[in-house]
Scaffold this active site. Structure first.
Site, short mmCIF file in Angstrom:
data_model
loop_
_atom_site.label_atom_id
_atom_site.label_comp_id
_atom_site.label_asym_id
_atom_site.label_seq_id
_atom_site.Cartn_x
_atom_site.Cartn_y
_atom_site.Cartn_z
N ASN A 75 144.02 72.35 -22.06
CA ASN A 75 142.95 71.44 -21.61
C ASN A 75 141.85 72.34 -21.05
O ASN A 75 142.12 73.20 -20.21
CB ASN A 75 143.46 70.50 -20.52
CG ASN A 75 142.33 69.84 -19.72
OD1 ASN A 75 142.44 69.58 -18.53
ND2 ASN A 75 141.19 69.62 -20.37
N GLY A 76 140.62 72.19 -21.55
CA GLY A 76 139.52 73.03 -21.03
C GLY A 76 138.74 73.67 -22.16
O GLY A 76 138.85 73.26 -23.33
N GLU A 106 128.41 52.26 -23.57
CA GLU A 106 129.62 53.06 -23.76
C GLU A 106 130.76 52.28 -24.38
O GLU A 106 131.61 52.88 -25.04
CB GLU A 106 130.05 53.74 -22.45
CG GLU A 106 130.52 52.84 -21.35
CD GLU A 106 130.93 53.66 -20.12
OE1 GLU A 106 130.65 53.21 -19.01
OE2 GLU A 106 131.51 54.74 -20.29
N GLU A 145 123.41 51.08 -14.36
CA GLU A 145 124.85 50.93 -14.59
C GLU A 145 125.12 49.90 -15.68
O GLU A 145 125.96 50.11 -16.56
CB GLU A 145 125.57 50.56 -13.29
CG GLU A 145 127.07 50.34 -13.44
CD GLU A 145 127.85 51.53 -13.99
OE1 GLU A 145 129.01 51.34 -14.35
OE2 GLU A 145 127.25 52.62 -14.12
N ARG A 200 142.30 60.60 -21.45
CA ARG A 200 141.60 61.88 -21.38
C ARG A 200 141.13 62.35 -22.75
O ARG A 200 140.48 63.39 -22.85
CB ARG A 200 142.50 62.94 -20.76
CG ARG A 200 143.02 62.60 -19.36
CD ARG A 200 144.03 63.63 -18.89
NE ARG A 200 143.41 64.92 -18.71
CZ ARG A 200 142.83 65.30 -17.57
NH1 ARG A 200 142.83 64.47 -16.54
NH2 ARG A 200 142.27 66.48 -17.45
N CYS A 207 141.05 66.45 -22.81
CA CYS A 207 142.44 66.57 -23.22
C CYS A 207 143.43 66.34 -22.08
O CYS A 207 143.08 66.42 -20.91
CB CYS A 207 142.72 67.95 -23.81
SG CYS A 207 141.60 68.44 -25.09
N LYS A 211 138.07 59.68 -19.99
CA LYS A 211 137.93 59.21 -18.61
C LYS A 211 137.58 60.31 -17.62
O LYS A 211 136.83 60.11 -16.67
CB LYS A 211 139.26 58.56 -18.20
CG LYS A 211 139.28 57.96 -16.82
CD LYS A 211 138.52 56.68 -16.77
CE LYS A 211 138.47 56.00 -15.43
NZ LYS A 211 137.48 54.95 -15.37
N TRP A 265 140.64 65.72 -26.81
CA TRP A 265 139.25 65.30 -26.91
C TRP A 265 138.54 66.52 -27.48
O TRP A 265 138.43 67.55 -26.82
CB TRP A 265 138.66 64.95 -25.55
CG TRP A 265 137.32 64.32 -25.66
CD1 TRP A 265 137.05 62.99 -25.83
CD2 TRP A 265 136.03 64.96 -25.60
NE1 TRP A 265 135.68 62.79 -25.91
CE2 TRP A 265 135.04 63.97 -25.77
CE3 TRP A 265 135.61 66.30 -25.45
CZ2 TRP A 265 133.67 64.26 -25.78
CZ3 TRP A 265 134.26 66.58 -25.46
CH2 TRP A 265 133.30 65.56 -25.62
N HIS A 272 104.08 50.77 -19.65
CA HIS A 272 103.45 52.08 -19.92
C HIS A 272 104.00 52.71 -21.19
O HIS A 272 103.92 53.92 -21.38
CB HIS A 272 103.68 53.02 -18.71
CG HIS A 272 103.07 52.47 -17.46
ND1 HIS A 272 101.72 52.47 -17.22
CD2 HIS A 272 103.65 51.86 -16.39
CE1 HIS A 272 101.48 51.89 -16.04
NE2 HIS A 272 102.63 51.50 -15.53
N LYS A 329 127.19 50.68 -19.11
CA LYS A 329 128.42 49.93 -19.40
C LYS A 329 128.36 49.35 -20.82
O LYS A 329 129.27 49.45 -21.60
CB LYS A 329 128.55 48.81 -18.36
CG LYS A 329 129.72 48.62 -17.47
CD LYS A 329 130.84 49.51 -17.25
CE LYS A 329 130.65 50.92 -17.25
NZ LYS A 329 130.78 51.90 -16.32
C1 AGP Z 1 131.72 55.59 -16.74
O1 AGP Z 1 132.18 54.38 -17.19
C2 AGP Z 1 132.14 56.74 -17.48
N1 AGP Z 1 133.52 56.80 -17.61
C3 AGP Z 1 131.54 58.05 -17.00
O2 AGP Z 1 130.15 57.93 -17.01
C4 AGP Z 1 131.99 58.50 -15.61
O3 AGP Z 1 131.38 57.72 -14.63
C5 AGP Z 1 131.59 59.96 -15.43
O4 AGP Z 1 132.21 60.71 -16.43
C6 AGP Z 1 131.97 60.48 -14.06
O5 AGP Z 1 133.34 60.49 -13.92
P1 AGP Z 1 133.98 60.70 -12.45
O6 AGP Z 1 133.57 59.54 -11.60
O7 AGP Z 1 135.46 60.75 -12.71
O8 AGP Z 1 133.46 62.00 -11.93
#
Ligand code: AGP
Length: 598
Positions: free
Chosen positions: A97-98, A481, A474, A28, A2, A593, A73, A497, A478
């Site tokens: 937020n939290g 997500e 990675e 967020r 949030c 994010k 969120w 395996h 990518k």
């Molecule tokens: C990556 O594309 C994502 N947004 C997510 O995995 C991100 O890397 C993770 O939440 C860590 O965020 P940070 O680097 O802000 O700690």
């Protein structure tokens, strides 16, 4: 996660300022949004499911001098209007937020006190608790001090009180910044949300109560002793937060990587060895490294492990923060804990940092958001110069973190006289040339034809060995997500395996081959899937590799720098596949994010 924002000003423009702030905070969370506008003791709440634009459509021209806003969120209760913020109980209206961890017990106690609840949220319980204490104390600051003592969990709150024209705020574990502007004062989860309306900012410290009028900001600790707020100029960056003509922030941020790499490495290579030594902590004291982070930041740690172990000969453990914070950590005074975070606010990474600090372990944070909580609390900080990263899927910040790990490995190798002067000079020369190669790789990459051949698939595999396996991790995240295609990264030698049973005709397998000493081994693993009909897509820096369905050739550079080229086709393929599937690339469903809850 949030995002919250609040304004108390001399001019009637709270609606405009709140909406502008919420749009900047939408990274967020975007399950629902709402604002509360206060005038003449009347609080008007407007909420809407989904994006900020849905809320805007519901708002009329009415605006006021005081208000709070929220973009959600969902953590407790599904994304709908009843569960969206602001929540109002009795005299109190809040945005949050939290996560309130003990909200169930609190709810039970409050129901016994005849409180009724409309939503499933922990936030409405927090609101009722503040109202309960407020009725008891008839003093909002005393009520908030009691709240701080009673509540378990993480929170940043924006609070309005009936019969009171002040804006109040408190925080614990979640970020909150206060802004001083020409027309009034503001609160927000992130500077970005208020940077157009504030000239100075101050970070609200843990368990501190902020009392904000249109003229001044007063702070109190939980014993209600007044604390002097420390305001400082808003840091001006060279990066903008608009799309600069790109269709998506993600594509814009991919194209910013040449500049980001240069800005992030410049300060370490200005005058060669000296700056590399000067700008970094003294690593001589450490014989063990722990790297802890989440998501893509964790993946940069896997690259860091490979480079530090290879070039500095120091054992490195890489751990996921949500596991690390609750397990035995086997560290001692000669261990350095490195945490990595773009936002600098990720709850699990912050908790891992605090745990190690409590155990007197030295901590180094690699962060992109300067002044973030992790940056403020780590012993040593290396900031990446990626600028604001708006797209939820990280690209430029990932690369800036990988570049920083390369320089850390280089620094350690230097300290231990493992790397020869000639090799170092060669690497420093290549660092100066790399922005061009990043640009060329982005502009010449055949990612569109590859994406076109796989975007309708349901399962895709990434395989590689050594550092290429770390890049596979990675690449797979990518793709998952932003395109919602199920994909898996596998150590190439491990596939046979079990998982190879999933490979059938045309199953796309993306193989990464940049580690020369592991090339033949990886090729034999790719041959294994090819013989089962897989569609083989190769990303390599070896022009002799031929005869696969698709091949992306990369410039060959020093191993410490190669990951910064290898990741580019992975980012671009994921972007294009998501675009072909009409996905909301910058705001993928269910994601945010900055993950400020556990
Ligand atoms: C990556 O594309 C994502 N947004 C997510 O995995 C991100 O890397 C993770 O939440 C860590 O965020 P940070 O680097 O802000 O700690």
């Amino acid at each position: 996660m949030c995002g919250i924002v609040g304004y108390n000003g001399k001019e009637k423009k709270s609606k405009e300022i709140l909406i502008e702030g919420l749009k900047k905070l939408e990274y967020r969370g975007y399950d629902s949004a709402g604002i509360a506008l206060k005038e003449n003791n009347k609080i008007t709440i407007t909420k809407a499911k989904g994006k900020i634009k849905n809320l805007e459509e519901k708002l009329n021209e009415n605006t006021t001098t005081l208000g709070i806003g929220h973009t959600r969120w969902a953590t407790h209760g599904e994304p709908n209007e009843i569960n969206s913020h602001p929540h109002q109980v009795g005299n109190i209206t809040i945005v949050h937020n939290g996560i309130i961890e003990n909200y169930k017990e609190l709810k039970k106690e409050l129901i016994e006190k005849k409180y009724e609840f409309k939503s499933e949220t922990d936030t409405e319980v927090a609101c009722a608790l503040i109202d309960y204490y407020y009725n008891l104390e008839l003093d909002i600051k005393k009520a908030l001090a009691k709240f701080i003592d009673k509540v378990k969990g993480a929170y940043a709150l924006g609070i309005l009180v009936k019969n009171d024209d002040k804006l109040y705020s408190i925080r614990k574990d979640c970020p909150l910044v206060i802004g001083q502007g020409k027309t009034g004062n503001l609160i927000a989860s992130d500077i970005l949300a208020i940077s157009n309306n504030a000239e100075k900012i101050c970070y609200l410290e843990e368990n501190t109560i902020a009392e904000i009028t249109d003229k001044e900001v007063k702070l109190y600790n939980k014993n209600l002793e007044e604390i002097k707020p420390i305001f400082k100029e808003i840091p001006q960056g060279e990066y903008t937060t608009d799309k600069c003509g790109y269709e998506h922030y993600m594509l814009k941020e991919i194209h910013e990587q040449p500049k980001v790499f240069k800005n992030t490495t410049d300060k370490y290579v200005q005058n060669e060895i000296e700056s590399l030594k000067k700008e970094m902590p003294d690593f001589k004291n450490y014989n063990k490294i722990h790297i802890v982070a989440c998501g893509s930041a964790y993946h940069t740690g896997l690259v860091g492990k490979n480079l530090i172990e290879e070039y500095a000969n120091i054992p490195v453990e890489v751990e996921i923060a949500s596991e690390y914070r609750y397990k035995k950590n086997f560290y001692d005074e000669n261990t350095l804990l490195i945490v990595v975070s773009q936002s600098g606010e990720t709850a699990d990474t912050l908790a891992a940092l605090r745990k190690a600090k409590n155990d007197s372990i030295d901590t180094l944070a690699i962060v992109n958001v300067k002044n973030s909580t992790i940056a403020r609390e780590a012993k040593y900080v290396l900031t990446t110069e990626a600028g604001p990263e708006i797209a939820v899927a990280t690209t430029k910040a990932y690369s800036a973190q990988v570049a920083t790990f390369g320089l850390i490995a280089l620094n350690m190798a230097l300290e231990k006289n493992i790397i020869k002067k000639e090799e170092l000079t060669q690497i420093l020369k290549e660092i100066k040339e790399l922005p061009i190669q990043i640009e060329n790789t982005i502009n010449n990459c055949n990612y569109k034809e590859i994406a076109n051949s796989i975007y309708e698939r349901d399962d895709i595999f990434f395989i590689g060995r050594g550092i290429d396996y770390a890049l596979c991790m990675e690449g797979s995240l990518k793709l998952k997500e932003i395109s919602y295609i199920h994909s898996q990264a596998y150590a190439a030698g491990e596939l046979k395996h079990g998982t190879i049973s999933l490979v059938e005709n045309n199953t796309p397998v993306i193989g990464i081959i940049t580690e020369q000493n592991l090339k033949d081994k990886t090729i034999s693993n790719i041959e294994e899937v090819k013989s089962r009909g897989a569609k083989t897509i190769i990303i390599t820096n070896d022009n002799n590799i031929k005869n696969y369905d698709y091949i992306t050739y990369l410039p060959k550079v020093h191993k410490i720098l190669q990951p910064l080229l290898t990741v580019l086709p992975l980012q671009l393929i994921s972007y294009e596949v998501a675009r072909l599937r009409n996905c909301d690339i910058d705001k993928p469903k269910n994601l945010a994010k900055s993950v400020t809850v556990e």
